[in-house]
Write an enzyme that holds these catalytic residues in place. Structure first.
Site, PDB file in Angstrom:
ATOM      1  N   GLU A 173       4.196  -5.405  11.488  1.00 43.51           N
ATOM      2  CA  GLU A 173       4.099  -4.559  10.338  1.00 43.51           C
ATOM      3  C   GLU A 173       5.296  -3.472  10.092  1.00 43.51           C
ATOM      4  OE1 GLU A 173       0.742  -4.331   8.159  1.00 43.51           O
ATOM      5  OE2 GLU A 173       0.863  -6.316   8.796  1.00 43.51           O
ATOM      6  N   HIS A 249      -2.693   0.970  10.632  1.00 44.32           N
ATOM      7  CA  HIS A 249      -1.499   1.045  11.421  1.00 44.32           C
ATOM      8  C   HIS A 249      -1.409   2.331  12.176  1.00 44.32           C
ATOM      9  CE1 HIS A 249       0.227  -0.929   7.245  1.00 44.32           C
ATOM     10  NE2 HIS A 249       0.333  -1.761   8.391  1.00 44.32           N
ATOM     11  N   CYS A 372       3.742   6.717   4.677  1.00 43.29           N
ATOM     12  CA  CYS A 372       3.656   5.186   4.513  1.00 43.29           C
ATOM     13  C   CYS A 372       4.770   4.991   3.452  1.00 43.29           C
ATOM     14  CB  CYS A 372       2.410   4.790   3.662  1.00 43.29           C
ATOM     15  SG  CYS A 372       1.108   4.932   4.867  1.00 43.29           S
TER      16      CYS A 372
END
Ligand code: SUG
Length: 442
Positions: A173, A249, A372
């Site tokens: 990721e 995350h 993000c």
């Protein structure tokens, strides 16, 4: 101090920004599924954040949205004929595939790639590996275009090494699960890789409710490919309970910058021991003390950490050598999280002296906070000079992008719009206009 600094590459929100509930384990995405989204204001909010950071003295670049719809996903499902035919058929019988094809999720560039700063790589180059994002079908569509964009932005092969995304057997990721700690950006760094699933140890605990998206072998493979030594790396596991509480995350519960680490007590498995090891390893590798600010669960229950996105703040360097915490405005609406900010500012043992609120609510409703939306790249002056000029943020670039967004982006998108045969053309033209402004090939 060296001539190194950190550059943020913010993703420009795409014209198809919508809420499709595509991410199990991402509480905000699940909660806002099928509600109306506002691409125009989402993109302007993102751009306003970039401007705020630029005015704080942070070096800023932008990355373009991906071209959507991504017809590959429809073709793979056996749909054929013209684009219009496939969209019509998917609208009738496969709305979930249509949502994947139209997702604007590439805006969250913290997941675009993992970056290794040149002082930590054995060949002295800056390394980039696009994330394969195979844990969710809509995000797995991103890596191909991400790689093509990075090739254009970091084209100088003398300075930059761009790797292929990892094999899908190793779900990755990107930088959302990686933190580079250092004293000076140009000095030695400690690369902390966080994984959710330890696929090397069958006895390691796993989450019960939600998927762990990052595998240990993926983190290790990236570190190996980038030539990071043992002394410059640490591999730590996310707390499975945190994943089950919505921490899909690690950057939802932990943020580090240079020698500062703001982390929740429940972020990592065996956290106390891990922190002791990080302190020791940091001191040895980087030659200074690591300033850890650990926030306890009584001060900030994990549900509040997830709903306020406090840890998805950006910590950035200020010209006076101290740091600012750039947090989502939502933190101000949460009594627990806003108290934590006050505490961080009064605690003189950490370098954070200023808090700045940014409104990225449109992105937040899909689980994407300020951190993000950006990919951090530590670079030297020389490396920065080799970056594609068109993506470097200036007020003039801002004005051009804002003009495209205001004149071409849809104001509102609801799920039915994705089935409209005219929608594909409108959003593709809007995306093409962004690429023209950035002087990039789509
Ligand atoms: O991967 N949301 C993204 C949010 C990514 C946030 N990034 C970081 N934490 N670094 C995700 O879950 C939701 C799309 C939708 O439901 O329409 C989404 O993909």
């Amino acid at each position: 101090m060296s001539d190194f600094f950190e550059v943020n590459f913010d993703g420009i929100v795409g014209p198809t920004h919508n809420y499709a509930g595509l991410s199990p384990g991402n509480v905000a995405s699940m909660k806002h599924a099928n509600t109306p989204a506002h691409p125009r204001s989402a993109a302007l909010q993102g751009l306003a954040k970039v401007k705020t950071l630029h005015e704080l003295g942070v070096k800023q670049c932008v990355l373009p949205p991906h071209s959507r719809p991504e017809l590959r996903v429809l073709k793979r499902a056996g749909l054929s004929g013209s684009e219009q035919d496939m969209i019509y058929e998917a609208g009738l019988n496969h709305p979930e595939l249509l949502a994947q094809a139209y997702s604007a999720s590439a805006m969250w560039t913290a997941n675009a790639a993992t970056i290794t700063a040149s002082p930590d790589a054995n060949d002295g180059k800056l390394h980039l590996t696009p994330a394969n994002l195979v844990s969710t079908p809509h995000r797995a569509l991103e890596s191909e275009q991400t790689e093509a964009i990075l090739q254009q932005v970091f084209a100088d092969a003398e300075q930059f090494a761009i790797h292929e995304p990892l094999d899908p057997a190793m779900p990755d990721e990107g930088a959302a699960n990686h933190t580079r700690l250092c004293v000076d950006h140009g000095g030695p760094g400690l690369n902390v890789f966080t994984f959710g699933f330890d696929d090397t140890d069958v006895s390691a605990p796993t989450p019960d409710r939600f998927p762990a998206r990052q595998y240990r072998t993926a983190s290790e493979a990236v570190a190996d490919a980038h030539g990071i030594s043992y002394a410059a790396s640490a591999f730590v596991q996310q707390n499975p309970h945190a994943i089950d509480a919505g921490v899909f995350h690690n950057d939802v519960i932990c943020v580090g910058h240079r020698n500062a680490l703001l982390v929740h007590q429940d972020a990592l498995l065996h956290e106390r021991g891990v922190m002791e090891k990080l302190i020791e390893k940091f001191e040895k590798r980087c030659g200074g003390p690591l300033r850890i600010v650990m926030i306890g669960r009584t001060m900030l229950p994990i549900e509040h950490a997830v709903s306020s996105y406090l840890f998805n703040s950006q910590i950035v360097d200020l010209p006076d050598g101290s740091m600012a915490l750039v947090h989502p405005t939502d933190v101000l609406d949460d009594v627990h999280a806003s108290k934590v900010v006050k505490m961080v500012l009064t605690d003189k043992t950490n370098p954070i002296t200023r808090a700045v609120a940014v409104d990225v609510r449109q992105s937040m409703r899909n689980g994407g906070g300020p951190a993000c939306l950006r990919l951090r790249v530590p670079m030297s002056e020389g490396q920065f000079a080799a970056v594609h000029r068109g993506v470097k943020y200036t007020p003039a670039l801002h004005a051009k992008l804002a003009e495209v967004i205001e004149s071409r982006y849809p104001k509102t998108v609801v799920p039915m719009d994705l089935q409209d045969p005219g929608f594909a053309g409108t959003v593709r033209a809007a995306t093409e206009a962004v690429y023209r402004v950035l002087n990039l090939e789509m």
